[in-house]
Design a protein around this motif. Structure first.
Motif, short mmCIF file in Angstrom:
data_model
loop_
_atom_site.label_atom_id
_atom_site.label_comp_id
_atom_site.label_asym_id
_atom_site.label_seq_id
_atom_site.Cartn_x
_atom_site.Cartn_y
_atom_site.Cartn_z
N ILE A 162 0.48 -1.11 0.07
CA ILE A 162 0.07 -0.09 -0.07
C ILE A 162 0.89 1.16 0.09
CG2 ILE A 162 -1.53 1.17 1.30
CD1 ILE A 162 -2.63 -1.29 2.24
N ASN A 163 0.50 2.19 -0.72
CA ASN A 163 1.22 3.45 -0.92
C ASN A 163 1.35 4.19 0.45
OD1 ASN A 163 2.11 2.86 -3.47
ND2 ASN A 163 0.51 3.74 -4.36
N GLY B 211 -2.33 8.56 -9.61
CA GLY B 211 -1.74 7.54 -10.16
C GLY B 211 -0.07 7.58 -10.23
N GLU B 212 0.38 8.41 -9.78
CA GLU B 212 1.84 8.72 -9.89
C GLU B 212 2.27 7.82 -8.71
OE1 GLU B 212 3.74 12.50 -10.25
OE2 GLU B 212 1.65 13.49 -10.10
N LYS B 213 3.72 7.15 -8.99
CA LYS B 213 4.27 6.13 -8.33
C LYS B 213 5.04 7.00 -7.33
CE LYS B 213 4.38 2.62 -11.66
NZ LYS B 213 5.16 1.83 -12.45
N PRO B 214 5.06 6.66 -5.90
CA PRO B 214 5.87 7.02 -4.63
C PRO B 214 7.22 6.90 -5.34
CG PRO B 214 3.88 5.99 -3.92
CD PRO B 214 4.06 5.65 -5.34
N ALA B 215 7.73 5.56 -5.51
CA ALA B 215 9.06 5.56 -6.06
C ALA B 215 9.76 6.61 -6.97
CB ALA B 215 9.11 4.13 -6.46
N ASP B 216 9.14 7.17 -7.70
CA ASP B 216 9.43 8.24 -8.64
C ASP B 216 9.41 9.63 -8.23
OD1 ASP B 216 10.08 5.95 -10.11
OD2 ASP B 216 8.12 6.04 -11.35
N LEU B 217 8.43 9.69 -7.10
CA LEU B 217 8.19 11.32 -6.77
C LEU B 217 9.12 11.67 -5.61
CD1 LEU B 217 4.24 11.42 -5.81
CD2 LEU B 217 5.72 12.81 -7.57
N PRO B 218 10.11 12.57 -6.08
CA PRO B 218 11.14 13.21 -5.22
C PRO B 218 10.53 13.46 -3.63
CG PRO B 218 11.52 13.93 -7.24
CD PRO B 218 10.00 13.32 -7.38
#
Length: 327
Positions: free
Chosen positions: A113-114, A284-291
């Motif tokens: 879960i994000n 829909g943005e991925k946490p892994a890619d959000l600085p």
């Protein structure tokens, strides 16, 4: 035209065309708000309201676009893992952690879960993410480096009062408590002041801690940025006012309700930023890619009326540096 054909033609003329693209109604999401303080603060406090403002900026309105499951530890750190696990079991779409201890619990509860978090301690050094620019996991959020701010508040208290004995009020439930305590003690030696540490983990311990500072003859008090204090700022300011101790706080809201001074970030804006990140993840943005957003701007607020009540004169250079002086 026969009656059946006539009715069909009328229906075709009056039926709305199907919605397309973003106009289609999206399924309502469920967010878990995980907080360290009391349920009322997690649900209705200023910080939660700021998160909602941020979500609304991204187009998510509570009740219309998402529902919230609120979980509050009531200042009991041991309760956080169970509360985080409950949110996971309920299959919420996103967990928003409102304090550093909640981040640790949520991180331990799920890798699926994000999670969007706010923390005052380095999330890379503490093993939550791979880097600030590329978290590389199921979580991202906002980072305020609070460690250096404590010694700066100690320095401010020394500048305002010229005292050589300063009380520091902290909570042992704070994430990184030992490091924060040691930083205050080290800063005290550097400034040539005696630091009197006092601990309060729940609101019922406030009065004894503040009274101990007074009995120790401290000429000033620095109040830590822990959730137990910020969620009960009115009670803290009332006590400090009663004991007539000049105090420096972590948030601007203390000064607005009668505190003498604060040095720290604008937490209303920080939590709003947290809400915008929650909205982006829901979109829909991925946490892994959000600085991870690192907040470095701090404010200095002074309350001139409180200074007068304490028979103090605020130094002119300090007044000149202030972002705001409350009269």
């Amino acid at each position: 035209m026969r009656r059946r054909e006539f009715l069909a033609a009328c229906f075709a003329c009056t039926t709305w065309p199907p919605l397309s693209g973003n106009a289609q109604q999206r399924e309502k999401a469920t967010i878990g708000f995980l907080g360290f303080g009391a349920l009322g603060d997690v649900r209705d406090g200023n910080n939660a309201d700021a998160v909602r403002r941020g979500l609304a900026e991204i187009g998510y309105v509570e009740g219309r676009d998402y529902n919230v499951q609120y979980r509050a530890a009531e200042y009991q750190a041991d309760a956080l893992p169970g509360l985080a696990a409950d949110l996971v079991n309920r299959k919420v779409d996103l967990i928003v952690t409102l304090a550093s201890p909640a981040l640790r619990a949520a991180h331990g509860a799920t890798k699926a879960i994000n999670i969007v978090f706010l923390t005052g301690f380095d999330p890379v050094a503490n093993g939550f993410v791979e880097s600030l620019n590329h978290p590389g996991a199921n979580l991202t959020g906002v980072f305020i480096l609070t460690g250096p701010l404590g010694p700066k508040r100690l320095e401010l208290a020394r500048e305002v009062t010229l005292t050589r004995s300063i009380g520091v009020l902290l909570s042992s439930t704070s994430f990184g408590f030992a490091n924060v305590r040691d930083e205050f003690l080290t800063a005290g030696k550097s400034l040539g002041v005696d630091v009197v540490m006092q601990q309060a983990d729940v609101p019922t311990e406030f009065e004894a801690a503040v009274d101990a500072v007074r009995r120790a003859g401290c000429g000033a008090l620095v109040v830590g940025g822990d959730a137990v204090f910020t969620n009960n700022r009115n009670a803290i300011v009332e006590l400090v006012t009663r004991y007539k101790i000049p105090a420096v706080y972590a948030e601007r809201e203390y000064v607005k309700v009668g505190g003498l001074a604060n040095y720290g970030p604008n937490f209303s804006e920080v939590y709003r930023l947290l809400g915008t990140y929650a909205g982006r993840v829901l979109k829909g943005e991925k946490p892994a890619d959000l600085p991870i957003q690192q907040v470095s701007r701090v404010e200095l607020l002074l309350n001139a009326r409180t200074a007068r009540d304490l028979n103090m004169s605020l130094p002119l250079p300090l007044l000149a540096r202030a972002d705001e002086v409350v009269e």
